[in-house]
Design an enzyme around this catalytic site. Structure first.
Site, PDB file in Angstrom:
ATOM      1  CG  HIS A 246      -2.426 -12.484  -2.256  1.00  0.00           C
ATOM      2  ND1 HIS A 246      -1.638 -11.410  -1.908  1.00  0.00           N
ATOM      3  CD2 HIS A 246      -2.437 -12.535  -3.611  1.00  0.00           C
ATOM      4  CE1 HIS A 246      -1.194 -10.825  -3.015  1.00  0.00           C
ATOM      5  NE2 HIS A 246      -1.670 -11.484  -4.065  1.00  0.00           N
TER       6      HIS A 246
ATOM      7  CD  GLU B  32      -6.102 -12.151   0.414  1.00  0.00           C
ATOM      8  OE1 GLU B  32      -5.342 -12.871   1.094  1.00  0.00           O
ATOM      9  OE2 GLU B  32      -5.814 -10.970   0.114  1.00  0.00           O
TER      10      GLU B  32
ATOM     11  CD  GLU C  94       0.025 -12.320   1.930  1.00  0.00           C
ATOM     12  OE1 GLU C  94       0.058 -11.271   2.606  1.00  0.00           O
ATOM     13  OE2 GLU C  94      -0.689 -12.448   0.917  1.00  0.00           O
TER      14      GLU C  94
ATOM     15  CG  HIS D  56       2.735 -10.000  -0.711  1.00  0.00           C
ATOM     16  ND1 HIS D  56       2.329  -8.700  -0.588  1.00  0.00           N
ATOM     17  CD2 HIS D  56       1.618 -10.762  -0.516  1.00  0.00           C
ATOM     18  CE1 HIS D  56       1.028  -8.663  -0.312  1.00  0.00           C
ATOM     19  NE2 HIS D  56       0.573  -9.898  -0.265  1.00  0.00           N
TER      20      HIS D  56
HETATM   21 ZN   LIG Z   1      -1.261 -10.731   0.068  1.00  0.00          ZN
END
Ligand SMILES: [Zn+2]
Length: 262
Positions: free
Chosen positions: A158, A221, A103, A88
């Site tokens: 992430h 993640e 995030e 992001h």
């Molecule tokens: Zn993400």
């Protein structure tokens, strides 16, 4: 005319002795030459089959006594090219954590820590980050960076989200093509160990940064930012340091198996 040897038979034994000595010397010489040839052909046969990692481990600056105890051999003519991607950024905040943190900030912090750790070993790693500040980079440009330099690994970082249920927790690691599975697996284990989050597994998924990557690529993640307890832990600098170290350890493990850049 008579032969002088036949005239003097006493010379004959001497002649025989000399010729025997000469032939022994000749035999010895032949044996020595044969031995040298044998050793030469043997060494020629053996060297090329020595595994790449073994021969590289013999290079100066080898790994035996690396400060972190890892057995990663020193590079030959090349360094590992690693692209670390902070997920992001800019107008795309990613998940909104339980605390309201975004995030994109978490990913940049952790990605920077990973890059910093790798940069501590400049003889081993050439490190690239897809972004170093709060800007948005197109997904295909992120993997494109790795493709352009033919990176040895692309690691996208992430934090997970599941707003419907804040209790959902755990670490999951993604890959897309089979060549990337080992990378995801190598990092997933150390991450679980370092963070102690629930093991949600190593999964195949068509995330764009993975499908557009032509080099070993994984998307991590790390944990659920929508889970208050997990987010609180993930936002601690100490936890991020541990996660970064785990990622580097897993990466090294993968690279060791994958072999060295030429
Ligand atoms: Zn993400």
């Amino acid at each position: 005319m008579s032969d002088r040897w036949t005239q003097d038979p006493a010379h004959r034994p001497r002649l025989r002795n000399r010729s025997r000595i000469r032939s022994r010397r000749l035999l010895f010489l032949l044996a020595a030459v044969a031995l040298v040839a044998l050793i030469w052909s043997f060494s020629n046969r053996v060297l090329p089959t020595t595994s790449a990692s073994e021969s590289r481990a013999l290079l100066p600056g080898g790994s035996a006594d690396r400060p972190d105890g890892s057995a990663l051999p020193a590079t030959g003519t090349g360094r590992y090219k690693i692209v670390v991607d902070a997920g992001h950024g800019g107008f795309d905040p990613g998940a909104e954590g339980a605390s309201g943190d975004e995030e994109k900030d978490f990913t940049l912090n952790l990605a920077t820590k990973v890059a910093d750790l790798l940069r501590r070993e400049p003889e081993l790693f050439e490190v690239h980050m897809t972004r170093t500040d709060d800007t948005y980079i197109e997904l295909e440009d992120r993997s494109g960076m790795a493709n352009a330099i033919d990176a040895d690994a692309f690691i996208s970082i992430h934090g997970n989200t599941f707003v419907e249920d804040p209790k959902v927790s755990g670490t999951e690691s993604y890959y897309y093509d089979s060549g990337s599975q080992a990378l995801a697996q190598a990092i997933h284990g150390p991450l679980l160990e370092a963070l102690g989050f629930r093991d949600r597994g190593v999964k195949k998924e068509g995330w764009k940064v993975l499908t557009t990557s032509q080099v070993p690529a994984t998307l991590l993640e790390i944990g659920f930012l929508t889970n208050p307890a997990e987010e609180a832990k993930l936002l601690e600098p100490k936890t991020q340091d541990q996660a970064a170290q785990a990622i580097v350890n897993g990466l090294k493990q993968f690279l060791q198996t994958a072999g060295k850049p030429q």
